[in-house]
Design a protein around this motif. Structure first.
Motif, PDB file in Angstrom:
ATOM      1  N   TRP A  83      55.839  59.178  57.023  1.00  0.00           N
ATOM      2  CA  TRP A  83      56.336  59.498  55.691  1.00  0.00           C
ATOM      3  C   TRP A  83      56.494  60.987  55.424  1.00  0.00           C
ATOM      4  O   TRP A  83      57.463  61.415  54.788  1.00  0.00           O
ATOM      5  N   LEU A  84      55.575  61.802  55.932  1.00  0.00           N
ATOM      6  CA  LEU A  84      55.685  63.241  55.682  1.00  0.00           C
ATOM      7  C   LEU A  84      56.897  63.842  56.399  1.00  0.00           C
ATOM      8  O   LEU A  84      57.560  64.734  55.866  1.00  0.00           O
ATOM      9  N   SER A  85      57.194  63.357  57.577  1.00  0.00           N
ATOM     10  CA  SER A  85      58.384  63.821  58.296  1.00  0.00           C
ATOM     11  C   SER A  85      59.644  63.363  57.581  1.00  0.00           C
ATOM     12  O   SER A  85      60.616  64.120  57.452  1.00  0.00           O
ATOM     13  N   PHE A  86      59.624  62.119  57.124  1.00  0.00           N
ATOM     14  CA  PHE A  86      60.793  61.540  56.469  1.00  0.00           C
ATOM     15  C   PHE A  86      61.203  62.343  55.237  1.00  0.00           C
ATOM     16  O   PHE A  86      62.384  62.473  54.930  1.00  0.00           O
ATOM     17  N   LYS A  87      60.244  62.885  54.526  1.00  0.00           N
ATOM     18  CA  LYS A  87      60.594  63.619  53.312  1.00  0.00           C
ATOM     19  C   LYS A  87      60.783  65.116  53.536  1.00  0.00           C
ATOM     20  O   LYS A  87      61.491  65.767  52.771  1.00  0.00           O
ATOM     21  N   ASN A  88      60.184  65.675  54.564  1.00  0.00           N
ATOM     22  CA  ASN A  88      60.230  67.125  54.737  1.00  0.00           C
ATOM     23  C   ASN A  88      61.260  67.611  55.746  1.00  0.00           C
ATOM     24  O   ASN A  88      61.746  68.736  55.645  1.00  0.00           O
ATOM     25  N   PHE A  89      61.609  66.793  56.727  1.00  0.00           N
ATOM     26  CA  PHE A  89      62.681  67.179  57.642  1.00  0.00           C
ATOM     27  C   PHE A  89      64.023  67.060  56.908  1.00  0.00           C
ATOM     28  O   PHE A  89      64.206  66.140  56.101  1.00  0.00           O
ATOM     29  N   PRO A  90      64.966  67.960  57.184  1.00  0.00           N
ATOM     30  CA  PRO A  90      66.321  67.729  56.675  1.00  0.00           C
ATOM     31  C   PRO A  90      66.765  66.337  57.121  1.00  0.00           C
ATOM     32  O   PRO A  90      66.474  65.912  58.247  1.00  0.00           O
ATOM     33  N   PHE A  91      67.484  65.619  56.243  1.00  0.00           N
ATOM     34  CA  PHE A  91      67.799  64.232  56.567  1.00  0.00           C
ATOM     35  C   PHE A  91      68.541  64.096  57.889  1.00  0.00           C
ATOM     36  O   PHE A  91      68.257  63.189  58.684  1.00  0.00           O
ATOM     37  N   PHE A  92      69.482  64.984  58.173  1.00  0.00           N
ATOM     38  CA  PHE A  92      70.261  64.856  59.406  1.00  0.00           C
ATOM     39  C   PHE A  92      69.366  65.029  60.642  1.00  0.00           C
ATOM     40  O   PHE A  92      69.617  64.438  61.691  1.00  0.00           O
TER      41      PHE A  92
END
Length: 264
Positions: A180-189
């Protein structure tokens, strides 16, 4: 794509009371605990309805007893209901069977899955003895201050006691977490590219998020929650989930954990 090669895509949601502010020294009333998480849960269900996909909901008995209408909606929609313990703040082994009994009564179905709050370790024998067939509390990465599972499998496996383990997804070779933390903090692309790479390599995807992430109320400054945790809270996060579902459809099928117990 050859049907036999299509990936198993597992979306799961840890449906728990909103107790997160207490980790930052802020008390939360029971009304707020439920309101924030119930709001987010409704938005999750709306996304899944629009996308026409099934998911697995790991629910605390605390939440389920106070929002039985949401549990009923999940069951009507064909989603899997699994246990996230009796409550999100305190655990003892007896909660495994107790939460299972409560959730089965409210959902009208048999529970076979368990995920521990904060992915904390639980004795596998206790999980099996409580009647569960699988667990999904393993993040096969190194997270400083939390756990180091760099040698764990990236794919589902059966442990020595016969309990099926479903690891949270990570990028093969790099062991970069896709939670979840990656999903929200990484740019979506970036997240989309990493997720697609992981799916192509493993034919498996397991992402979990929380209901409060889908509620704007979670980002209220009064909770003192760091921005990297509440980033995109609310509609933006729901839109991100919808985009992810659309971007993975060509690679696999969105299914529940229970539906894959005989796979892999």
């Amino acid at each position: 794509m050859n049907p036999s090669k299509r990936a198993k895509l597992l979306l799961s949601f840890d449906i728990e009371e909103f107790d997160l502010p207490e980790e930052y020294g802020v008390a939360v009333s029971e009304a707020d605990r439920m309101a924030v998480s119930a709001d987010g849960t409704k938005k999750i269900l709306d996304v899944l309805d629009r996308a026409g996909v099934k998911a697995t909901f790991f629910i605390t008995a605390y939440f389920a007893e106070r929002a039985p209408e949401l549990v009923a909606r999940m069951a009507r929609s064909g989603h899997e209901i699994a246990s996230h313990g009796l409550n999100h703040s305190f655990f003892e082994a007896s909660h495994l069977a107790e939460s299972k009994e409560i959730l089965e009564k409210l959902s009208g179905g048999k529970l076979v899955g368990f995920r521990m709050a904060r992915l904390a370790p639980v004795a596998k024998s206790d999980i099996v003895n409580a009647g569960y067939r699988y667990e999904s509390s393993l993040n096969p990465v190194w997270l400083p201050g939390r756990y180091n599972h760099l040698s764990a499998s990236l794919l589902p496996f059966a442990d020595e006691g016969g309990l099926k383990q479903y690891p949270v997804s990570a990028v093969p070779f790099l062991r970069l977490p896709l939670f979840w933390l990656s999903f929200k903090n990484f740019p979506f692309f970036v997240y989309r590219a990493l997720a697609r790479f992981a799916v192509k390599k493993t034919r498996y995807f397991n992402l979990y998020t929380h209901p409060w992430e889908y509620s704007e109320a979670a980002a209220d400054p009064k909770w003192h929650i760091p921005p990297y945790i509440t980033r995109h809270a609310g509609a933006a996060y729901a839109a991100r989930l919808e985009k992810l579902i659309a971007s993975l459809r060509d690679l696999g099928d969105f299914v529940t954990f229970q539906e894959t117990l005989e796979d892999f």
